[in-house]
Design a protein around this motif. Structure first.
Motif, mmCIF file in Angstrom:
data_model
loop_
_atom_site.group_PDB
_atom_site.id
_atom_site.type_symbol
_atom_site.label_atom_id
_atom_site.label_comp_id
_atom_site.label_asym_id
_atom_site.label_seq_id
_atom_site.Cartn_x
_atom_site.Cartn_y
_atom_site.Cartn_z
ATOM 1 N N PRO A 95 0.822 -1.210 0.000
ATOM 2 C CA PRO A 95 0.000 0.000 0.000
ATOM 3 C C PRO A 95 0.854 1.256 0.000
ATOM 4 O O PRO A 95 1.964 1.272 0.552
ATOM 5 C CB PRO A 95 -0.797 -0.129 1.305
ATOM 6 N N ALA A 96 0.344 2.315 -0.608
ATOM 7 C CA ALA A 96 1.022 3.609 -0.571
ATOM 8 C C ALA A 96 1.294 4.002 0.879
ATOM 9 O O ALA A 96 0.483 3.760 1.768
ATOM 10 C CB ALA A 96 0.161 4.664 -1.242
ATOM 11 N N GLY A 97 2.465 4.592 1.102
ATOM 12 C CA GLY A 97 2.841 4.999 2.450
ATOM 13 C C GLY A 97 3.659 3.983 3.209
ATOM 14 O O GLY A 97 4.159 4.287 4.296
ATOM 15 N N SER A 98 3.814 2.767 2.662
ATOM 16 C CA SER A 98 4.601 1.740 3.343
ATOM 17 C C SER A 98 6.035 2.219 3.552
ATOM 18 O O SER A 98 6.687 2.697 2.623
ATOM 19 C CB SER A 98 4.604 0.448 2.533
ATOM 20 N N VAL A 99 6.514 2.098 4.789
ATOM 21 C CA VAL A 99 7.877 2.493 5.139
ATOM 22 C C VAL A 99 8.717 1.226 5.237
ATOM 23 O O VAL A 99 8.368 0.302 5.977
ATOM 24 C CB VAL A 99 7.910 3.249 6.474
ATOM 25 N N GLY A 100 9.790 1.176 4.464
ATOM 26 C CA GLY A 100 10.570 -0.053 4.407
ATOM 27 C C GLY A 100 12.051 0.147 4.660
ATOM 28 O O GLY A 100 12.572 1.272 4.595
ATOM 29 N N ILE A 101 12.716 -0.968 4.935
ATOM 30 C CA ILE A 101 14.169 -1.011 5.095
ATOM 31 C C ILE A 101 14.728 -2.038 4.128
ATOM 32 O O ILE A 101 14.169 -3.129 3.977
ATOM 33 C CB ILE A 101 14.558 -1.412 6.537
ATOM 34 N N ALA A 102 15.820 -1.692 3.471
ATOM 35 C CA ALA A 102 16.562 -2.632 2.628
ATOM 36 C C ALA A 102 18.040 -2.364 2.846
ATOM 37 O O ALA A 102 18.565 -1.340 2.376
ATOM 38 C CB ALA A 102 16.198 -2.476 1.161
ATOM 39 N N ASP A 103 18.690 -3.230 3.604
ATOM 40 C CA ASP A 103 20.090 -3.033 3.983
ATOM 41 C C ASP A 103 20.229 -1.683 4.686
ATOM 42 O O ASP A 103 19.532 -1.435 5.654
ATOM 43 C CB ASP A 103 20.995 -3.168 2.757
ATOM 44 N N GLN A 104 21.086 -0.802 4.196
ATOM 45 C CA GLN A 104 21.323 0.470 4.879
ATOM 46 C C GLN A 104 20.480 1.612 4.308
ATOM 47 O O GLN A 104 20.770 2.786 4.556
ATOM 48 C CB GLN A 104 22.806 0.832 4.820
ATOM 49 N N GLN A 105 19.431 1.259 3.589
ATOM 50 C CA GLN A 105 18.548 2.277 3.044
ATOM 51 C C GLN A 105 17.134 2.107 3.604
ATOM 52 O O GLN A 105 16.713 1.008 3.949
ATOM 53 C CB GLN A 105 18.507 2.193 1.519
ATOM 54 N N THR A 106 16.414 3.218 3.667
ATOM 55 C CA THR A 106 15.017 3.194 4.027
ATOM 56 C C THR A 106 14.263 4.058 3.030
ATOM 57 O O THR A 106 14.869 4.870 2.329
ATOM 58 C CB THR A 106 14.795 3.675 5.478
ATOM 59 N N ALA A 107 12.940 3.881 2.954
ATOM 60 C CA ALA A 107 12.152 4.621 1.967
ATOM 61 C C ALA A 107 10.677 4.515 2.299
ATOM 62 O O ALA A 107 10.257 3.648 3.072
ATOM 63 C CB ALA A 107 12.411 4.079 0.555
ATOM 64 N N VAL A 108 9.903 5.405 1.688
ATOM 65 C CA VAL A 108 8.446 5.352 1.754
ATOM 66 C C VAL A 108 7.932 5.110 0.340
ATOM 67 O O VAL A 108 8.278 5.851 -0.580
ATOM 68 C CB VAL A 108 7.847 6.667 2.296
#
Length: 242
Positions: free
Chosen positions: A166-179
């Motif tokens: 869903p839009a707005g999901s906050v995630g982590i992938a290794d040393q990066q994060t994003a919405v």
């Protein structure tokens, strides 16, 4: 390290480094702004990223040799300016995003916590207490790659992406994060949701993000999440496989 190379008959790329560094991202964003302002009549597009700036130019107004010479002078002068431009940009441009961290909106919170032998509360606290820098924009419109995630919670992306988030999901992938600014497939570890819209195709600019800006996450309650327009997706498992 600085190098300027052609990538097509009407485009070139400026290489500013060879490894990801949030301090360099701030400089890259500021330099891109400086180039836009200094060469606006000759350029079509200026796109900064982690360590590079891609430039597309008008072939009837300049050529690679002339533009390269001008850009070399601009870059040299910029980095001799005692970093005033990027310091001012970093201090004055901080985006604060509300996030509802919960198992309802962050189904991977337990996985991230278990990966680091920590509690879910630890993950939320560490993620929300950091200040991140926009290092690149891509994958989808308005998707900002933010660095750097504290090593205490930096977690590899999922081995199998979900078919939809869903839009707005906050995630982590290794040393990066994003919405994730819109509904989208994705393989990042989802730890919460931001109820604020981050993409509007009818506005200019359509996204609040640009390379070099700082971003902070502010934890909010369930009630605050709904008051800001947030909605829950109740069938996370169904989005993993078709």
């Amino acid at each position: 390290m600085m190098d300027i190379q052609p990538v097509s008959e009407t485009a070139l790329i400026i290489q500013l480094g060879d490894h990801i560094d949030t301090r360099l991202a701030v400089k890259t964003g500021s330099l891109a702004d400086h180039i836009r302002n200094s060469c606006s009549s000759e350029l079509i597009e200026v796109i900064p990223s982690y360590t590079t700036i891609y430039i597309q130019y008008h072939p009837l107004k300049t050529d690679f040799i002339a533009l390269k010479s001008r850009l070399q002078g601009l870059v040299d002068a910029f980095f001799l300016s005692d970093d005033k431009n990027d310091r001012a940009r970093k201090v004055s441009k901080i985006i604060t995003l509300p996030v509802y961290y919960s198992l309802e909106t962050g189904p991977d919170l337990p996985e991230v916590a278990q990966f680091h032998n920590r509690t879910v509360a630890d993950v939320i606290q560490i993620h929300s207490q950091s200040t991140y820098v926009v290092c690149a924009i891509g994958f989808s419109p308005g998707f900002a790659f933010l660095g750097s995630v504290d090593s205490a919670i930096a977690t590899p992306r999922k081995s199998e992406p979900r078919k939809m988030l869903p839009a707005g999901s906050v995630g982590i992938a290794d040393q990066q994060t994003a919405v994730y600014p819109s509904d989208s497939p994705g393989g990042w570890q989802i730890i919460g949701n931001c109820p604020v819209s981050l993409i509007d195709f009818d506005k200019a600019p359509m996204s609040p993000f640009s390379v070099g800006l700082s971003v902070q996450f502010q934890p909010i309650s369930r009630d605050e999440f709904f008051a800001l327009g947030g909605t829950l997706w109740s069938h996370w498992k169904s989005w993993t496989r078709g």
